[in-house]
Scaffold this active site. Structure first.
Site, PDB file in Angstrom:
ATOM      1  N   CYS A  99       0.824  -1.217   0.000  1.00  0.00           N
ATOM      2  CA  CYS A  99       0.000   0.000   0.000  1.00  0.00           C
ATOM      3  C   CYS A  99       0.856   1.266   0.000  1.00  0.00           C
ATOM      4  CB  CYS A  99      -0.904   0.048   1.233  1.00  0.00           C
ATOM      5  SG  CYS A  99      -2.166  -1.229   1.273  1.00  0.00           S
ATOM      6  N   HIS A 100       1.886   1.278   0.842  1.00  0.00           N
ATOM      7  CA  HIS A 100       2.610   2.528   1.095  1.00  0.00           C
ATOM      8  C   HIS A 100       3.804   2.727   0.171  1.00  0.00           C
ATOM      9  CE1 HIS A 100       0.373   3.400   4.788  1.00  0.00           C
ATOM     10  NE2 HIS A 100       0.521   2.148   5.132  1.00  0.00           N
ATOM     11  N   CYS A 132      10.702  17.530  38.106  1.00  0.00           N
ATOM     12  CA  CYS A 132      12.043  17.069  37.719  1.00  0.00           C
ATOM     13  C   CYS A 132      12.456  17.662  36.370  1.00  0.00           C
ATOM     14  CB  CYS A 132      12.092  15.545  37.616  1.00  0.00           C
ATOM     15  SG  CYS A 132      12.251  14.731  39.214  1.00  0.00           S
ATOM     16  N   HIS A 133      11.610  17.471  35.341  1.00  0.00           N
ATOM     17  CA  HIS A 133      12.054  17.697  33.969  1.00  0.00           C
ATOM     18  C   HIS A 133      11.952  19.151  33.533  1.00  0.00           C
ATOM     19  CE1 HIS A 133      12.875  13.507  33.284  1.00  0.00           C
ATOM     20  NE2 HIS A 133      11.718  13.194  33.824  1.00  0.00           N
ATOM     21  N   CYS A 140       9.449   6.249  34.780  1.00  0.00           N
ATOM     22  CA  CYS A 140       9.342   7.432  35.637  1.00  0.00           C
ATOM     23  C   CYS A 140       8.216   7.241  36.648  1.00  0.00           C
ATOM     24  CB  CYS A 140       9.058   8.686  34.800  1.00  0.00           C
ATOM     25  SG  CYS A 140      10.539   9.645  34.416  1.00  0.00           S
TER      26      CYS A 140
END
Lengths: 252, 106
Positions: free
Chosen positions: A71-72, A171-172, A213
């Site tokens: 298809c692609h 934290c980030h 996390c």
């Protein structure tokens, strides 16, 4: 009139420039020189073992259905796709990440079973599709239906979670660049997934990293299929807008 | 074992030193871990790697359980003659993976 318009124009330009990629810091910049060298060299980057597997899977027909390539076309046609996901699918009325998108193709077009998000075959496909967008800016649609998804993700990013009662942002964002034990806390961008973590000794998806996390703050992790996970993925992509795609990244 | 990623130059000048860099997918299960029900996971690592150039052994490595998954090796060889470079990995189960490449010496 002209004299007044110029400072306004400068201000508008400044406001646009402020959240530019230059101020965002990819986790690559916080990794050590050995780890960066692994990522820089395709022959040494273990992520390319999955990329090669994914390129082969792209051409292979599953039993009872067409190959992705049927298809692609060639996988090079996937250039830019990973850079605009997660995206909203108007036909189904839901937001999709690349993993969900591939599973819809598998079940509806290839009559194949859906793959788990950490299955090697899935990681191989997302890595092979992702590497086609390497170097492009990560830029997802943030308007229309995606706005609500991203807003939900932003709320989750700023919500305190778990027994340690910490939000992602604490934290980030607030402590990004500081240290947690011996490791630099990165800004937590999503531009290198799926990525090879030396800690995992394998390739892994962004949901896997988010779950790490969540258990770290002693919260109950969401499953990879949870809408919360997708909302956070979408928010992280919007938050890291402009960063270059590094798939498959290497991290410590 | 899966197909390795091999990086060898196509051609080199006689007498020059070139690098062979190889990456192979392997879990390198150390034998020290236990599964969810507490049973020891048996050791399964690549324990030997041999590289020959024109039939002559030029590099050999013994692997031990502390080596990470998906081991990467790099070593240097001096170009003498056009010939085949054959690499063989052998694991604890006795399975072997071969890979070969021709190098042209000018």
């Amino acid at each position: 009139m002209r004299a007044a318009a110029l400072p306004v124009l400068v201000l508008v330009l400044l406001l646009h420039a402020l959240p530019a990629a230059a101020q965002k810091r990819s986790g690559y910049q916080d990794a050590g020189p050995q780890v960066r060298a692994m990522q820089d060299d395709d022959a040494a980057n273990p992520g390319f073992l999955w990329v090669e597997q994914g390129r082969a899977a792209w051409q292979a027909s599953p039993p009872g259905g067409p190959a992705c390539a049927a298809c692609h076309g060639e996988i090079a046609a996937m250039r830019g796709v990973a850079a605009r996901y997660p995206a909203f699918d108007p036909a189904r009325g839901v937001a999709l990440d690349l993993t969900r998108r591939i599973n819809i193709c598998r079940t509806e077009r290839q009559s194949a079973r859906p793959l788990a998000s950490e299955a090697n075959e899935m990681l191989a496909l997302t890595a092979a599709i992702g590497v086609e967008s390497r170097g492009m800016s990560h830029r997802i649609a943030t308007d229309g239906a995606m706005a609500a998804v991203i807003a939900r993700g932003a709320a989750l990013f700023n919500t305190r979670l778990g027994q340690l009662n910490l939000s992602c942002a604490q934290c980030h964002e607030e402590r990004a660049g500081a240290r947690l034990g011996g490791a630099v806390i990165p800004e937590g961008h999503a531009n290198a997934y799926p990525e090879y973590r030396l800690e995992w000794q394998t390739l892994g998806s962004l949901p896997r990293r988010i779950r790490a996390c969540l258990t770290g703050v002693r919260a109950e992790p969401w499953p990879a299929e949870a809408p919360e996970m997708l909302a956070l993925e979408a928010y992280l992509a919007a938050r890291g807008e402009g960063l270059a795609i590094e798939t498959p990244g290497v991290r410590p | 074992m899966a197909r390795p990623l091999v990086s060898i130059p196509k051609s080199v000048r006689r007498g020059d030193i070139f690098d062979i860099r190889i990456l192979i997918a392997h879990p390198m299960e150390s034998g020290q871990r236990r599964d969810d029900s507490g049973r020891a996971i048996p050791r399964e690592i690549i324990n030997r790697f041999i590289c020959t150039y024109g039939g002559e052994e030029v590099f050999r490595a013994e692997f031990f359980p502390a080596i990470a998954a998906n081991p990467f090796l790099t070593f240097s060889v001096r170009a003498v003659e056009t010939g085949m470079i054959v690499m063989t990995w052998t694991d604890d189960l006795g399975a072997s993976q071969f890979e070969s490449a021709e190098i042209i010496v000018t």
